[in-house]
Write a protein that holds these residues in place. Structure first.
Motif, mmCIF file in Angstrom:
data_model
loop_
_atom_site.group_PDB
_atom_site.id
_atom_site.type_symbol
_atom_site.label_atom_id
_atom_site.label_comp_id
_atom_site.label_asym_id
_atom_site.label_seq_id
_atom_site.Cartn_x
_atom_site.Cartn_y
_atom_site.Cartn_z
ATOM 1 N N ASP A 165 60.799 -10.326 59.164
ATOM 2 C CA ASP A 165 61.689 -9.493 59.906
ATOM 3 C C ASP A 165 62.673 -8.823 58.814
ATOM 4 O O ASP A 165 63.253 -7.660 58.700
ATOM 5 N N SER A 166 63.226 -9.668 57.865
ATOM 6 C CA SER A 166 64.191 -9.239 56.917
ATOM 7 C C SER A 166 63.599 -8.138 56.162
ATOM 8 O O SER A 166 64.345 -7.259 55.682
ATOM 9 N N ALA A 167 62.496 -8.542 55.666
ATOM 10 C CA ALA A 167 61.723 -7.285 54.711
ATOM 11 C C ALA A 167 61.422 -5.948 55.536
ATOM 12 O O ALA A 167 61.689 -5.240 54.836
ATOM 13 N N ASP A 168 61.329 -6.216 56.921
ATOM 14 C CA ASP A 168 61.186 -4.958 57.656
ATOM 15 C C ASP A 168 62.328 -4.159 57.628
ATOM 16 O O ASP A 168 62.545 -2.995 57.545
ATOM 17 N N ILE A 169 63.598 -4.901 57.965
ATOM 18 C CA ILE A 169 64.777 -4.205 57.772
ATOM 19 C C ILE A 169 65.096 -3.565 56.359
ATOM 20 O O ILE A 169 65.436 -2.487 56.172
ATOM 21 N N ARG A 170 64.737 -4.253 55.162
ATOM 22 C CA ARG A 170 64.880 -3.616 53.651
ATOM 23 C C ARG A 170 63.899 -2.360 53.749
ATOM 24 O O ARG A 170 64.297 -1.415 53.296
ATOM 25 N N LYS A 171 62.772 -2.525 54.159
ATOM 26 C CA LYS A 171 61.866 -1.354 54.225
ATOM 27 C C LYS A 171 62.470 -0.019 54.877
ATOM 28 O O LYS A 171 62.450 0.969 54.682
ATOM 29 N N ARG A 172 63.068 -0.480 56.200
ATOM 30 C CA ARG A 172 63.632 0.746 56.845
ATOM 31 C C ARG A 172 64.774 1.366 56.010
ATOM 32 O O ARG A 172 64.859 2.489 56.151
ATOM 33 N N TYR A 173 65.470 0.716 55.578
ATOM 34 C CA TYR A 173 66.465 1.151 54.783
ATOM 35 C C TYR A 173 66.245 2.299 53.545
ATOM 36 O O TYR A 173 66.942 3.116 53.142
ATOM 37 N N LEU A 174 65.086 1.847 53.046
ATOM 38 C CA LEU A 174 64.428 2.686 52.052
ATOM 39 C C LEU A 174 63.643 4.009 52.580
ATOM 40 O O LEU A 174 63.493 5.026 51.765
ATOM 41 N N LEU A 175 63.694 4.065 54.000
ATOM 42 C CA LEU A 175 63.245 5.479 54.363
ATOM 43 C C LEU A 175 64.049 6.584 54.367
ATOM 44 O O LEU A 175 65.314 6.211 54.524
ATOM 45 N N GLU A 176 63.352 7.562 54.743
ATOM 46 C CA GLU A 176 64.499 9.033 54.221
ATOM 47 C C GLU A 176 65.269 8.889 55.782
ATOM 48 O O GLU A 176 66.565 9.236 55.502
ATOM 49 N N ASP A 177 64.884 8.535 56.502
ATOM 50 C CA ASP A 177 65.535 8.681 58.009
ATOM 51 C C ASP A 177 65.600 7.174 58.558
ATOM 52 O O ASP A 177 64.972 7.057 59.722
ATOM 53 N N PRO A 178 66.274 6.019 58.189
ATOM 54 C CA PRO A 178 66.197 4.851 58.722
ATOM 55 C C PRO A 178 66.483 4.855 60.240
ATOM 56 O O PRO A 178 66.080 3.809 60.998
ATOM 57 N N ASP A 179 67.547 5.712 60.772
ATOM 58 C CA ASP A 179 67.941 5.610 61.874
ATOM 59 C C ASP A 179 66.956 5.923 62.903
ATOM 60 O O ASP A 179 67.023 5.598 64.096
ATOM 61 N N SER A 180 65.829 6.656 62.435
ATOM 62 C CA SER A 180 64.971 7.101 63.582
ATOM 63 C C SER A 180 63.647 6.248 63.197
ATOM 64 O O SER A 180 62.626 6.675 63.892
ATOM 65 N N SER A 181 63.518 5.228 62.243
ATOM 66 C CA SER A 181 62.757 4.458 62.218
ATOM 67 C C SER A 181 62.484 3.316 63.340
ATOM 68 O O SER A 181 63.368 2.896 63.910
ATOM 69 N N LYS A 182 61.191 3.137 63.746
ATOM 70 C CA LYS A 182 60.841 2.092 64.800
ATOM 71 C C LYS A 182 60.339 0.928 64.146
ATOM 72 O O LYS A 182 59.769 -0.277 64.829
ATOM 73 N N LEU A 183 60.380 0.821 62.645
ATOM 74 C CA LEU A 183 59.811 -0.375 61.999
ATOM 75 C C LEU A 183 60.877 -1.597 62.369
ATOM 76 O O LEU A 183 62.048 -1.890 62.391
ATOM 77 N N GLY A 184 59.987 -2.933 62.635
ATOM 78 C CA GLY A 184 60.641 -4.204 62.790
ATOM 79 C C GLY A 184 61.361 -4.137 64.160
ATOM 80 O O GLY A 184 61.866 -3.144 64.606
ATOM 81 N N PRO A 185 61.844 -5.526 64.407
ATOM 82 C CA PRO A 185 62.336 -5.690 65.845
ATOM 83 C C PRO A 185 63.822 -5.819 65.798
ATOM 84 O O PRO A 185 64.635 -5.991 66.704
ATOM 85 N N TRP A 186 64.371 -6.149 64.528
ATOM 86 C CA TRP A 186 65.749 -6.642 64.276
ATOM 87 C C TRP A 186 66.490 -5.806 63.650
ATOM 88 O O TRP A 186 66.145 -4.949 62.862
#
Length: 586
Positions: free
Chosen positions: A162-183
């Motif tokens: 779950d921590s890794a999913d958060i890190r991946k989300r931060y690397l996306l172009e638009d992390p606020d619109s990402s559905k990746l991970g539950p936390w």
């Protein structure tokens, strides 16, 4: 193609072991013959010239809605919102967002609709709030003993994945619109910092986008090693359930007739077989029938054999959960789950076998508990007039299907005038490009902005596309052969003939191996109707052996469908892209 009406029968309802013994088996009488019209409030009618639709605008168009022959309106969320996800990120469930008007306008809308014999249903979003909601700000900052701490799901530690999913989300172009991970890190929500500089939990569980913290309805079979997994009967989940009843009661007291429930199956976490979720809604239904009889609950669930016995009156067949519905409506050569074009596309290489198998099974298992609802489109799903389906005859053929199937049909605003699903539009309030095209403003006439708003074009919620004035209410009112007037005829026919309405029996009787035309029947104790659909571009024929003195009467046809009667039966000659409804008179 040959088949016999003599063999027509409906299999008995199958009793499922998962059905609760207290299953809800009655629905309000007004649903039995209802057709719904769904409205995206930001796009229907702007009364104050700011480019965004509002409640007074909807009120001003109720006579038009009534003229369609529909019985009820469902509106997408109108509550105070942060508007990151089209109103599905709610700040306050008890207040209308100022963009739409006031709570008084809801009361006025309901009163005016009721004067016209129309019911009004709102959208309930029980699964999550906005992270800007007062509940969440207090829950995040007031510590574990705060009033709202257990309204949400907080954890101090999460897994490495779950921590890794958060890190991946931060690397996306638009992390606020990402559905990746539950936390989501609680600090990321910027909910405010308490005096000791700590939050109730370091992370909160989201439901969809990071800005949508999940409300806590508890966990089925909670893991003791994870203290944040509370049982469904813990004080926090029970308080959230009471809050949802209070929200519904508030709007019921203003006269609202029911709710469509967003993501209704997702409330209880880790509930694979949905038993706890069904139990939750059965409790809601018991309360509803006791305190507010005659009100309705509409599920966005997609599994009617669960949702209807669980307490809902109707459930949508959802594209993303229904390979069969996708097969006939949204398939394309690029969609591997379908394999070929959709049945309702003019290429004529589609099929309906998956739909018949899937729908037929769900229908038999659930029809004694409530209704399956099909729709023309909605705020998330492409309009009828989209790639592969873009002529009046094609839209009429699909409307013939939609308005002759059992269950409660929903017409997306503008589909009755063949509004186009527009590609390449910007994302507005989280719509993303793929959803913007189905949320464009309603097209009323050939005046400025198609009569939707007096605002400058650049201030509109989304652009209008009238195809040189052809796709407006005004233009289609004047054309007796328009999609609008054809849709009105279908709705009137459905209301006039009980076997065609929501509770009439249904049976597909043609050969799926030769899918064009597709023929099914609707029947009750007094009437039999035959519906023939040929959405392909090539002509197709069918024959039906009959016995006795039956005589077919064509009630409505799209295209020059020829019906020939003989002593041993009838034959149909259907041109490409055509449909017909026949009544078998005895």
């Amino acid at each position: 193609m040959k088949f016999s009406l003599k063999k027509f029968s409906i299999a008995p309802v199958i009793a499922l072991a998962c059905f609760p013994s207290s299953a809800h088996k009655t629905t309000p009488e007004w649903i039995d013959n209802a057709v719904f019209y769904d409205i995206y409030p930001s796009s229907f009618m702007d009364s104050d010239g700011n480019g965004i639709g509002d409640l007074p605008g909807i009120i001003s168009r109720l006579d038009y809605v009534k003229s369609l022959g529909v019985d009820a309106i469902w509106m997408n969320p109108i509550y105070k919102s942060a508007w990151f996800d089209g109103g599905y990120d709610i700040i306050d469930y008890y207040q209308v967002d100022p963009r739409f008007g006031s709570n008084r306008d809801v009361k006025r809308l309901v009163d005016e609709a009721h004067k016209r014999g129309l019911k009004v249903c709102l959208d309930l979003v029980p699964g999550h709030t906005s992270n800007k909601a007062d509940w969440f700000r207090k829950a995040a900052t007031e510590g574990p003993d705060g009033r709202y701490a257990d309204y949400y799901i907080f954890a101090d530690e999460i897994s490495a994945k779950d921590s890794a999913d958060i890190r991946k989300r931060y690397l996306l172009e638009d992390p606020d619109s990402s559905k990746l991970g539950p936390w989501v890190p609680t600090e990321e929500a910027k909910a405010g910092t308490p005096s000791d500089g700590k939050y109730t939990g370091n992370f909160y569980q989201k439901n969809y986008y990071p800005c949508q913290p999940a409300l806590n309805f508890g966990f089925a079979n909670p893991d003791p090693s994870k203290p944040w997994q509370q049982s469904v009967d813990a004080p926090g989940p029970k308080a959230v359930r009471r809050e949802m009843k209070n929200i519904m009661a508030y709007w019921f007291d203003l006269g609202v007739d029911g709710f469509r429930v967003d993501m209704a199956s997702s409330l209880v976490k880790n509930d694979k077989d949905k038993k706890e979720t069904m139990r939750l809604w059965a409790d809601m239904r018991e309360w509803l029938d006791r305190e507010y009889p005659g009100k309705v609950l509409i599920a966005e669930w997609g599994v009617p054999e669960q949702s209807l016995p669980g307490g809902f009156d109707m459930d949508f067949l959802l594209i993303h959960r229904s390979p069969g519905f996708k097969q006939i409506t949204r398939g394309s050569v690029k969609d591997k789950s379908v394999g070929k074009d959709a049945f309702f596309e003019k290429t004529g290489i589609g099929a309906y076998d998956k739909f018949v198998e899937e729908y037929g099974g769900k229908y038999r298992k659930s029809k004694d508990f409530g209704y399956i609802s099909l729709f023309s489109a909605n705020h998330d799903i492409n309009r009828l007039n989209s790639e592969g389906r873009d002529t009046p005859d094609q839209i009429k053929t699909f409307m013939t299907f939609l308005l002759t199937m059992p269950g409660v049909p929903f017409i997306h605003y503008g589909d009755e005038i063949m509004m186009r699903n527009v590609k390449g539009l910007p994302s507005v309030e989280g719509s993303r490009e793929e959803r913007s095209g189905t949320r464009t403003p309603m097209q009323w006439d050939n005046s400025v902005n198609a009569g939707f708003s007096t605002a400058p074009a650049e201030k509109l919620y989304l652009p209008v596309f009238t195809d040189n004035g052809k796709l407006t209410v005004e233009a289609q009112e004047k054309d007796p052969n328009s999609v609008l007037n054809f849709t009105r005829k279908l709705i009137r026919l459905r209301h006039e003939h009980p076997a065609l309405a929501n509770s009439g029996e249904w049976k597909s009787i043609s050969d799926p191996a030769r899918p064009y035309p597709w023929i099914y029947t609707r029947e009750n104790d007094r009437e039999i109707y035959v519906i023939a659909l040929n959405p392909g571009g090539k002509a197709a024929n069918a024959s039906m052996p009959l016995t006795g003195a039956e005589k077919p009467v064509t009630l409505i046809a799209n295209g020059n469908v020829k019906v020939k009667s003989a002593a041993d039966g009838i034959s149909l000659k259907m041109p490409g892209i055509s449909s017909a409804i026949l009544r078998i008179e005895k």
